[in-house]
Design a protein around this motif. Structure first.
Motif, PDB file in Angstrom:
ATOM      1  N   GLU A 119       0.816  -1.218   0.000  1.00  0.00           N
ATOM      2  CA  GLU A 119       0.000   0.000   0.000  1.00  0.00           C
ATOM      3  C   GLU A 119       0.845   1.261   0.000  1.00  0.00           C
ATOM      4  O   GLU A 119       0.484   2.261  -0.643  1.00  0.00           O
ATOM      5  CB  GLU A 119      -0.981  -0.052   1.171  1.00  0.00           C
ATOM      6  CG  GLU A 119      -2.108  -1.039   0.871  1.00  0.00           C
ATOM      7  CD  GLU A 119      -2.844  -1.560   2.086  1.00  0.00           C
ATOM      8  OE1 GLU A 119      -2.414  -1.285   3.225  1.00  0.00           O
ATOM      9  OE2 GLU A 119      -3.843  -2.279   1.890  1.00  0.00           O
ATOM     10  N   ILE A 120       1.987   1.225   0.658  1.00  0.00           N
ATOM     11  CA  ILE A 120       2.866   2.401   0.607  1.00  0.00           C
ATOM     12  C   ILE A 120       3.447   2.550  -0.801  1.00  0.00           C
ATOM     13  O   ILE A 120       3.658   3.666  -1.283  1.00  0.00           O
ATOM     14  CB  ILE A 120       3.985   2.317   1.679  1.00  0.00           C
ATOM     15  CG1 ILE A 120       4.619   3.690   1.869  1.00  0.00           C
ATOM     16  CG2 ILE A 120       5.055   1.322   1.316  1.00  0.00           C
ATOM     17  CD1 ILE A 120       5.677   3.719   2.943  1.00  0.00           C
ATOM     18  N   GLY A 121       3.679   1.412  -1.476  1.00  0.00           N
ATOM     19  CA  GLY A 121       4.188   1.476  -2.843  1.00  0.00           C
ATOM     20  C   GLY A 121       3.179   2.091  -3.796  1.00  0.00           C
ATOM     21  O   GLY A 121       3.529   2.894  -4.670  1.00  0.00           O
ATOM     22  N   ILE A 122       1.903   1.728  -3.639  1.00  0.00           N
ATOM     23  CA  ILE A 122       0.854   2.323  -4.478  1.00  0.00           C
ATOM     24  C   ILE A 122       0.735   3.811  -4.192  1.00  0.00           C
ATOM     25  O   ILE A 122       0.644   4.638  -5.112  1.00  0.00           O
ATOM     26  CB  ILE A 122      -0.482   1.599  -4.248  1.00  0.00           C
ATOM     27  CG1 ILE A 122      -0.396   0.161  -4.786  1.00  0.00           C
ATOM     28  CG2 ILE A 122      -1.633   2.346  -4.916  1.00  0.00           C
ATOM     29  CD1 ILE A 122      -1.600  -0.706  -4.456  1.00  0.00           C
ATOM     30  N   ALA A 123       0.760   4.181  -2.904  1.00  0.00           N
ATOM     31  CA  ALA A 123       0.686   5.596  -2.535  1.00  0.00           C
ATOM     32  C   ALA A 123       1.853   6.376  -3.133  1.00  0.00           C
ATOM     33  O   ALA A 123       1.682   7.487  -3.665  1.00  0.00           O
ATOM     34  CB  ALA A 123       0.681   5.730  -1.012  1.00  0.00           C
ATOM     35  N   PHE A 124       3.047   5.792  -3.055  1.00  0.00           N
ATOM     36  CA  PHE A 124       4.252   6.440  -3.579  1.00  0.00           C
ATOM     37  C   PHE A 124       4.125   6.695  -5.078  1.00  0.00           C
ATOM     38  O   PHE A 124       4.438   7.785  -5.561  1.00  0.00           O
ATOM     39  CB  PHE A 124       5.468   5.552  -3.296  1.00  0.00           C
ATOM     40  CG  PHE A 124       6.771   6.102  -3.819  1.00  0.00           C
ATOM     41  CD1 PHE A 124       7.586   6.878  -3.004  1.00  0.00           C
ATOM     42  CD2 PHE A 124       7.182   5.836  -5.112  1.00  0.00           C
ATOM     43  CE1 PHE A 124       8.787   7.388  -3.484  1.00  0.00           C
ATOM     44  CE2 PHE A 124       8.381   6.341  -5.600  1.00  0.00           C
ATOM     45  CZ  PHE A 124       9.185   7.115  -4.774  1.00  0.00           C
ATOM     46  N   GLN A 125       3.643   5.697  -5.832  1.00  0.00           N
ATOM     47  CA  GLN A 125       3.556   5.848  -7.285  1.00  0.00           C
ATOM     48  C   GLN A 125       2.498   6.863  -7.678  1.00  0.00           C
ATOM     49  O   GLN A 125       2.702   7.645  -8.609  1.00  0.00           O
ATOM     50  CB  GLN A 125       3.261   4.503  -7.944  1.00  0.00           C
ATOM     51  CG  GLN A 125       3.276   4.563  -9.462  1.00  0.00           C
ATOM     52  CD  GLN A 125       4.611   5.029 -10.018  1.00  0.00           C
ATOM     53  OE1 GLN A 125       5.637   4.405  -9.766  1.00  0.00           O
ATOM     54  NE2 GLN A 125       4.603   6.134 -10.755  1.00  0.00           N
ATOM     55  N   ILE A 126       1.367   6.868  -6.974  1.00  0.00           N
ATOM     56  CA  ILE A 126       0.339   7.864  -7.294  1.00  0.00           C
ATOM     57  C   ILE A 126       0.861   9.263  -6.997  1.00  0.00           C
ATOM     58  O   ILE A 126       0.651  10.201  -7.782  1.00  0.00           O
ATOM     59  CB  ILE A 126      -0.957   7.581  -6.505  1.00  0.00           C
ATOM     60  CG1 ILE A 126      -1.564   6.247  -6.956  1.00  0.00           C
ATOM     61  CG2 ILE A 126      -1.964   8.713  -6.717  1.00  0.00           C
ATOM     62  CD1 ILE A 126      -2.740   5.796  -6.111  1.00  0.00           C
ATOM     63  N   ALA A 127       1.575   9.418  -5.874  1.00  0.00           N
ATOM     64  CA  ALA A 127       2.176  10.716  -5.555  1.00  0.00           C
ATOM     65  C   ALA A 127       3.166  11.121  -6.641  1.00  0.00           C
ATOM     66  O   ALA A 127       3.273  12.303  -6.999  1.00  0.00           O
ATOM     67  CB  ALA A 127       2.869  10.654  -4.195  1.00  0.00           C
ATOM     68  N   ASP A 128       3.889  10.157  -7.182  1.00  0.00           N
ATOM     69  CA  ASP A 128       4.830  10.427  -8.275  1.00  0.00           C
ATOM     70  C   ASP A 128       4.084  10.900  -9.519  1.00  0.00           C
ATOM     71  O   ASP A 128       4.540  11.799 -10.227  1.00  0.00           O
ATOM     72  CB  ASP A 128       5.638   9.167  -8.583  1.00  0.00           C
ATOM     73  CG  ASP A 128       6.953   9.477  -9.272  1.00  0.00           C
ATOM     74  OD1 ASP A 128       7.795  10.150  -8.652  1.00  0.00           O
ATOM     75  OD2 ASP A 128       7.141   9.041 -10.420  1.00  0.00           O
ATOM     76  N   ASP A 129       2.926  10.296  -9.776  1.00  0.00           N
ATOM     77  CA  ASP A 129       2.095  10.722 -10.899  1.00  0.00           C
ATOM     78  C   ASP A 129       1.648  12.177 -10.726  1.00  0.00           C
ATOM     79  O   ASP A 129       1.614  12.941 -11.692  1.00  0.00           O
ATOM     80  CB  ASP A 129       0.847   9.839 -10.999  1.00  0.00           C
ATOM     81  CG  ASP A 129       1.149   8.441 -11.515  1.00  0.00           C
ATOM     82  OD1 ASP A 129       2.306   8.182 -11.900  1.00  0.00           O
ATOM     83  OD2 ASP A 129       0.219   7.612 -11.527  1.00  0.00           O
ATOM     84  N   VAL A 130       1.279  12.524  -9.507  1.00  0.00           N
ATOM     85  CA  VAL A 130       0.860  13.904  -9.234  1.00  0.00           C
ATOM     86  C   VAL A 130       2.023  14.861  -9.478  1.00  0.00           C
ATOM     87  O   VAL A 130       1.859  15.923 -10.090  1.00  0.00           O
ATOM     88  CB  VAL A 130       0.328  14.038  -7.796  1.00  0.00           C
ATOM     89  CG1 VAL A 130       0.098  15.507  -7.442  1.00  0.00           C
ATOM     90  CG2 VAL A 130      -0.966  13.248  -7.624  1.00  0.00           C
ATOM     91  N   LEU A 131       3.211  14.483  -9.001  1.00  0.00           N
ATOM     92  CA  LEU A 131       4.380  15.341  -9.200  1.00  0.00           C
ATOM     93  C   LEU A 131       4.710  15.498 -10.678  1.00  0.00           C
ATOM     94  O   LEU A 131       5.228  16.545 -11.095  1.00  0.00           O
ATOM     95  CB  LEU A 131       5.585  14.762  -8.451  1.00  0.00           C
ATOM     96  CG  LEU A 131       5.513  14.854  -6.922  1.00  0.00           C
ATOM     97  CD1 LEU A 131       6.685  14.099  -6.296  1.00  0.00           C
ATOM     98  CD2 LEU A 131       5.520  16.307  -6.463  1.00  0.00           C
ATOM     99  N   ASP A 132       4.429  14.474 -11.476  1.00  0.00           N
ATOM    100  CA  ASP A 132       4.688  14.559 -12.916  1.00  0.00           C
ATOM    101  C   ASP A 132       3.887  15.692 -13.543  1.00  0.00           C
ATOM    102  O   ASP A 132       4.365  16.348 -14.476  1.00  0.00           O
ATOM    103  CB  ASP A 132       4.325  13.231 -13.589  1.00  0.00           C
ATOM    104  CG  ASP A 132       4.554  13.257 -15.085  1.00  0.00           C
ATOM    105  OD1 ASP A 132       5.729  13.371 -15.502  1.00  0.00           O
ATOM    106  OD2 ASP A 132       3.569  13.178 -15.853  1.00  0.00           O
ATOM    107  N   ILE A 133       2.689  15.922 -13.027  1.00  0.00           N
ATOM    108  CA  ILE A 133       1.819  16.961 -13.572  1.00  0.00           C
ATOM    109  C   ILE A 133       1.920  18.273 -12.782  1.00  0.00           C
ATOM    110  O   ILE A 133       1.986  19.356 -13.354  1.00  0.00           O
ATOM    111  CB  ILE A 133       0.343  16.490 -13.568  1.00  0.00           C
ATOM    112  CG1 ILE A 133       0.160  15.278 -14.491  1.00  0.00           C
ATOM    113  CG2 ILE A 133      -0.593  17.628 -13.986  1.00  0.00           C
ATOM    114  CD1 ILE A 133       0.382  15.571 -15.953  1.00  0.00           C
ATOM    115  N   ALA A 134       1.935  18.165 -11.452  1.00  0.00           N
ATOM    116  CA  ALA A 134       1.795  19.354 -10.612  1.00  0.00           C
ATOM    117  C   ALA A 134       3.049  19.698  -9.825  1.00  0.00           C
ATOM    118  O   ALA A 134       3.037  20.633  -9.023  1.00  0.00           O
ATOM    119  CB  ALA A 134       0.623  19.151  -9.636  1.00  0.00           C
TER     120      ALA A 134
END
Length: 230
Positions: A119-134
């Motif tokens: 679950e921390i890995g999924i959270a980390f990747q989604i946060a990375d996706d957000v950083l890619d855009i924002a």
């Protein structure tokens, strides 16, 4: 041949098939170098200490292939989560479980830490996706919209008002304009909320652990996975 070696060979063959004949030369040759010492080390580990990371290696290869095959296709949120679980979260799950296995922890604790890692890995990747855009390029070191431009589905793009049109548009739209459109659609905030949900779920897996500096560090890690700026 150990299970870990077999997993490494299988993963390389999957990636070779996915990436074409060029990958069969220098890249795969260099990739073979860690196999002999890895096999030697694996022989000293308990069975679960070999099997868990071996499964993660195979899963990571499968996730890479899934992502590449789906670049030209529409992907729903469920498939997206399956891909990032294999690519990013399963290796973190394996690390968390292997540490517990080598420490001689009870099976319930091993499983709980595995879910924490997933679950921390999924959270980390989604946060990375957000950083890619924002994200701020000065902090992230990445060009804004880099993943979206190459057609890789990220959750903010997938949560746009019309996921298919947003994904098509991402390939040809100026990154700043894409950021503005996704913010207007509420997609960036939605993605942050999903990342936070997985971070909280990860922390809830630690309830069985006794209070300790190590537990505090795991909680802090779950928070930092979604609060980071780079």
């Amino acid at each position: 041949m150990t299970e870990l070696t077999l997993a490494g060979v299988a993963a390389r063959r999957v990636l070779r098939a996915a990436r074409g004949p060029l990958a069969a030369h220098g890249g795969c040759g260099a990739g073979d170098l860690p196999v002999p010492p890895g096999s030697t080390f694996a022989g000293t580990l308990p069975k679960d200490g070999i099997g868990v990371p071996a499964e993660a290696c195979v899963g990571r290869g499968e996730g890479e292939v899934m992502e590449q095959r789906l670049l030209a296709e529409e992907v729903d949120a469920e498939t997206y989560l399956k891909i990032i679980a294999k690519k990013t979260a399963e290796p973190i799950r394996a690390c968390a479980m292997t540490g517990a296995i080598l420490a001689g922890a009870h099976r319930d604790i091993i499983e709980s830490l595995g879910l924490y890692g997933l679950e921390i890995g999924i959270a980390f990747q989604i946060a990375d996706d957000v950083l890619d855009i924002a994200g701020n390029p000065a902090e992230t070191g990445k060009v804004v919209g880099q993943d979206a431009k190459t057609g890789v589905l990220t959750l903010p793009v997938g949560l746009g008002a019309d996921a298919q049109s947003f994904r098509d548009m991402a390939r040809r739209t100026d990154p700043e304009e894409l950021r503005r459109l996704l913010q207007a659609a509420g997609a960036i905030d939605k993605a942050r909320a999903v990342a936070q949900k997985y971070s909280e779920r990860a922390k809830s897996r630690l309830v069985a652990l006794p209070a300790s500096p190590a537990k505090d560090a795991l909680i802090a890690l779950a928070d930092s996975a979604v609060q980071r700026k780079s």
